[in-house]
Write a protein that holds these residues in place. Structure first.
Motif, PDB file in Angstrom:
ATOM      1  N   ALA A 150       1.023  12.050   2.152  1.00  0.00           N
ATOM      2  CA  ALA A 150       0.088  11.137   2.820  1.00  0.00           C
ATOM      3  C   ALA A 150      -0.188  11.500   4.270  1.00  0.00           C
ATOM      4  O   ALA A 150      -1.292  11.263   4.758  1.00  0.00           O
ATOM      5  CB  ALA A 150       0.614   9.705   2.743  1.00  0.00           C
ATOM      6  N   PHE A 151       0.795  12.067   4.960  1.00  0.00           N
ATOM      7  CA  PHE A 151       0.658  12.275   6.401  1.00  0.00           C
ATOM      8  C   PHE A 151       0.696  13.741   6.824  1.00  0.00           C
ATOM      9  O   PHE A 151       0.721  14.035   8.010  1.00  0.00           O
ATOM     10  CB  PHE A 151       1.752  11.490   7.132  1.00  0.00           C
ATOM     11  CG  PHE A 151       1.710  10.017   6.859  1.00  0.00           C
ATOM     12  CD1 PHE A 151       0.606   9.261   7.216  1.00  0.00           C
ATOM     13  CD2 PHE A 151       2.762   9.390   6.217  1.00  0.00           C
ATOM     14  CE1 PHE A 151       0.550   7.907   6.953  1.00  0.00           C
ATOM     15  CE2 PHE A 151       2.726   8.035   5.949  1.00  0.00           C
ATOM     16  CZ  PHE A 151       1.607   7.284   6.319  1.00  0.00           C
ATOM     17  N   ASN A 152       0.709  14.632   5.884  1.00  0.00           N
ATOM     18  CA  ASN A 152       0.675  16.064   6.184  1.00  0.00           C
ATOM     19  C   ASN A 152      -0.787  16.505   6.247  1.00  0.00           C
ATOM     20  O   ASN A 152      -1.463  16.608   5.224  1.00  0.00           O
ATOM     21  CB  ASN A 152       1.421  16.849   5.108  1.00  0.00           C
ATOM     22  CG  ASN A 152       1.500  18.324   5.415  1.00  0.00           C
ATOM     23  OD1 ASN A 152       0.839  18.824   6.340  1.00  0.00           O
ATOM     24  ND2 ASN A 152       2.302  19.047   4.648  1.00  0.00           N
ATOM     25  N   ARG A 153      -1.278  16.746   7.445  1.00  0.00           N
ATOM     26  CA  ARG A 153      -2.702  17.068   7.623  1.00  0.00           C
ATOM     27  C   ARG A 153      -3.091  18.380   6.955  1.00  0.00           C
ATOM     28  O   ARG A 153      -4.268  18.606   6.677  1.00  0.00           O
ATOM     29  CB  ARG A 153      -3.039  17.133   9.114  1.00  0.00           C
ATOM     30  CG  ARG A 153      -2.906  15.795   9.829  1.00  0.00           C
ATOM     31  CD  ARG A 153      -3.344  15.907  11.274  1.00  0.00           C
ATOM     32  NE  ARG A 153      -3.233  14.622  11.965  1.00  0.00           N
ATOM     33  CZ  ARG A 153      -3.601  14.440  13.233  1.00  0.00           C
ATOM     34  NH1 ARG A 153      -4.063  15.463  13.951  1.00  0.00           N
ATOM     35  NH2 ARG A 153      -3.472  13.242  13.788  1.00  0.00           N
TER      36      ARG A 153
ATOM     37  N   SER B 203       8.879   7.259  -0.838  1.00  0.00           N
ATOM     38  CA  SER B 203       9.951   8.003  -0.167  1.00  0.00           C
ATOM     39  C   SER B 203       9.503   9.388   0.302  1.00  0.00           C
ATOM     40  O   SER B 203      10.249  10.061   1.022  1.00  0.00           O
ATOM     41  CB  SER B 203      11.155   8.143  -1.100  1.00  0.00           C
ATOM     42  OG  SER B 203      10.834   8.930  -2.229  1.00  0.00           O
ATOM     43  N   SER B 204       8.308   9.801  -0.093  1.00  0.00           N
ATOM     44  CA  SER B 204       7.835  11.142   0.292  1.00  0.00           C
ATOM     45  C   SER B 204       6.464  11.097   0.960  1.00  0.00           C
ATOM     46  O   SER B 204       5.680  12.029   0.840  1.00  0.00           O
ATOM     47  CB  SER B 204       7.784  12.050  -0.940  1.00  0.00           C
ATOM     48  OG  SER B 204       6.885  11.546  -1.920  1.00  0.00           O
ATOM     49  N   GLN B 205       6.175  10.018   1.678  1.00  0.00           N
ATOM     50  CA  GLN B 205       4.870   9.875   2.333  1.00  0.00           C
ATOM     51  C   GLN B 205       4.554  11.033   3.271  1.00  0.00           C
ATOM     52  O   GLN B 205       3.397  11.460   3.367  1.00  0.00           O
ATOM     53  CB  GLN B 205       4.808   8.555   3.100  1.00  0.00           C
ATOM     54  CG  GLN B 205       4.644   7.329   2.243  1.00  0.00           C
ATOM     55  CD  GLN B 205       4.658   6.059   3.063  1.00  0.00           C
ATOM     56  OE1 GLN B 205       5.156   6.034   4.199  1.00  0.00           O
ATOM     57  NE2 GLN B 205       4.105   4.992   2.516  1.00  0.00           N
ATOM     58  N   GLU B 206       5.555  11.524   3.986  1.00  0.00           N
ATOM     59  CA  GLU B 206       5.303  12.606   4.937  1.00  0.00           C
ATOM     60  C   GLU B 206       4.755  13.842   4.230  1.00  0.00           C
ATOM     61  O   GLU B 206       4.005  14.616   4.832  1.00  0.00           O
ATOM     62  CB  GLU B 206       6.598  12.957   5.681  1.00  0.00           C
ATOM     63  CG  GLU B 206       7.063  11.896   6.666  1.00  0.00           C
ATOM     64  CD  GLU B 206       6.054  11.666   7.780  1.00  0.00           C
ATOM     65  OE1 GLU B 206       5.375  12.635   8.166  1.00  0.00           O
ATOM     66  OE2 GLU B 206       5.947  10.518   8.253  1.00  0.00           O
TER      67      GLU B 206
ATOM     68  N   SER C 165       0.852  -1.184   0.000  1.00  0.00           N
ATOM     69  CA  SER C 165       0.000   0.000   0.000  1.00  0.00           C
ATOM     70  C   SER C 165       0.888   1.234   0.000  1.00  0.00           C
ATOM     71  O   SER C 165       1.873   1.300   0.748  1.00  0.00           O
ATOM     72  CB  SER C 165      -0.909   0.011   1.242  1.00  0.00           C
ATOM     73  OG  SER C 165      -1.646   1.225   1.323  1.00  0.00           O
ATOM     74  N   LEU C 166       0.549   2.197  -0.822  1.00  0.00           N
ATOM     75  CA  LEU C 166       1.398   3.384  -0.951  1.00  0.00           C
ATOM     76  C   LEU C 166       1.369   4.286   0.279  1.00  0.00           C
ATOM     77  O   LEU C 166       2.210   5.178   0.406  1.00  0.00           O
ATOM     78  CB  LEU C 166       0.993   4.167  -2.208  1.00  0.00           C
ATOM     79  CG  LEU C 166       1.425   3.485  -3.516  1.00  0.00           C
ATOM     80  CD1 LEU C 166       0.677   4.066  -4.708  1.00  0.00           C
ATOM     81  CD2 LEU C 166       2.929   3.601  -3.713  1.00  0.00           C
ATOM     82  N   THR C 167       0.439   4.054   1.204  1.00  0.00           N
ATOM     83  CA  THR C 167       0.414   4.820   2.452  1.00  0.00           C
ATOM     84  C   THR C 167       0.927   4.004   3.632  1.00  0.00           C
ATOM     85  O   THR C 167       0.775   4.422   4.784  1.00  0.00           O
ATOM     86  CB  THR C 167      -1.008   5.318   2.765  1.00  0.00           C
ATOM     87  OG1 THR C 167      -1.908   4.205   2.754  1.00  0.00           O
ATOM     88  CG2 THR C 167      -1.468   6.364   1.766  1.00  0.00           C
TER      89      THR C 167
END
Length: 206
Positions: free
Chosen positions: A122-125, A116-119, A52-54
């Motif tokens: 994907a995870f930046n609200r 490599s750039s999930q933050e 999963s990409l996240t």
């Protein structure tokens, strides 16, 4: 468009229409996902990665283990890696739709950039998740209109969800990453290179 992973987990209700379609109608609305892989087709071992990409564990595997797997096992012809979509949430599903809409030769680089750039995406609200995915897709030659078209492609969405359902039914996949070594041996978790190499060797019968 901002999507919250917390509120958009793929629940059984999302998969029920897919299960019904798999039983009674053509899969994926006629969409052929095609194989996304690295390595020779005649390699002695085929490894499938359900990811999963996240998934942060998928990202860690791709960052810490995959480069060595690619260099020492794939490029030397000892195995072939096949990537299988197993989105854990709607954002991962949207990202997978974009990845699947790229030419096959750009697929690996794009999913690598996403993992490599999930933050960032994907995870930046505070981020516009789709806009951030589109920025990465632009580096692979896809404009925003094409990104939106990929995400709005219902047949593609259904095909990816059917692939996930097949993984659950055929390989009993329930977490990411999970790896199928050969025809039947499925190992979940973020594997080290030594463990991965050992499993490839076992699958080859060496």
């Amino acid at each position: 468009m901002s999507l919250s992973r917390r509120t958009l987990m793929l629940a059984p209700a999302v998969l029920l229409p897919v299960a019904a379609a798999a039983q009674g109608t053509p899969q994926g609305g006629g969409v052929d996902l095609g194989e996304r892989s690295a390595g020779p087709a005649n390699a002695p071992v085929t490894v499938q990665e359900f990811f999963s990409l996240t998934c942060t564990h998928c990202a860690a595997f791709h960052r810490e283990t995959w480069p060595r797997v690619k260099q020492e096992l794939v490029e030397k012809g000892r195995m072939r890696m096949v990537w299988r979509d197993f989105p854990l949430d709607q954002l991962a599903l949207a990202a997978a739709q974009v990845a699947r809409s790229l030419p096959p030769e750009r697929y690996e680089g794009f999913i690598g950039a996403l993992l490599s750039s999930q933050e960032r995406w994907a995870f930046n609200r505070n981020a516009d998740n789709i806009a951030e995915i589109a920025k990465i897709a632009a580096l692979a030659g896809m404009n925003r209109q094409q990104v939106d078209a990929a995400i709005n492609n219902e047949a593609l969405r259904r095909a990816i969800l059917e692939e996930r359902l097949k993984a659950e039914q055929q390989y009993k996949v329930s977490s990411t990453p999970s790896f199928a070594f050969g025809a039947s041996k499925v190992v979940p978790g973020e594997l080290s290179f030594d463990r991965f190499s050992q499993l490839v060797q076992e699958a080859s019968g060496a």
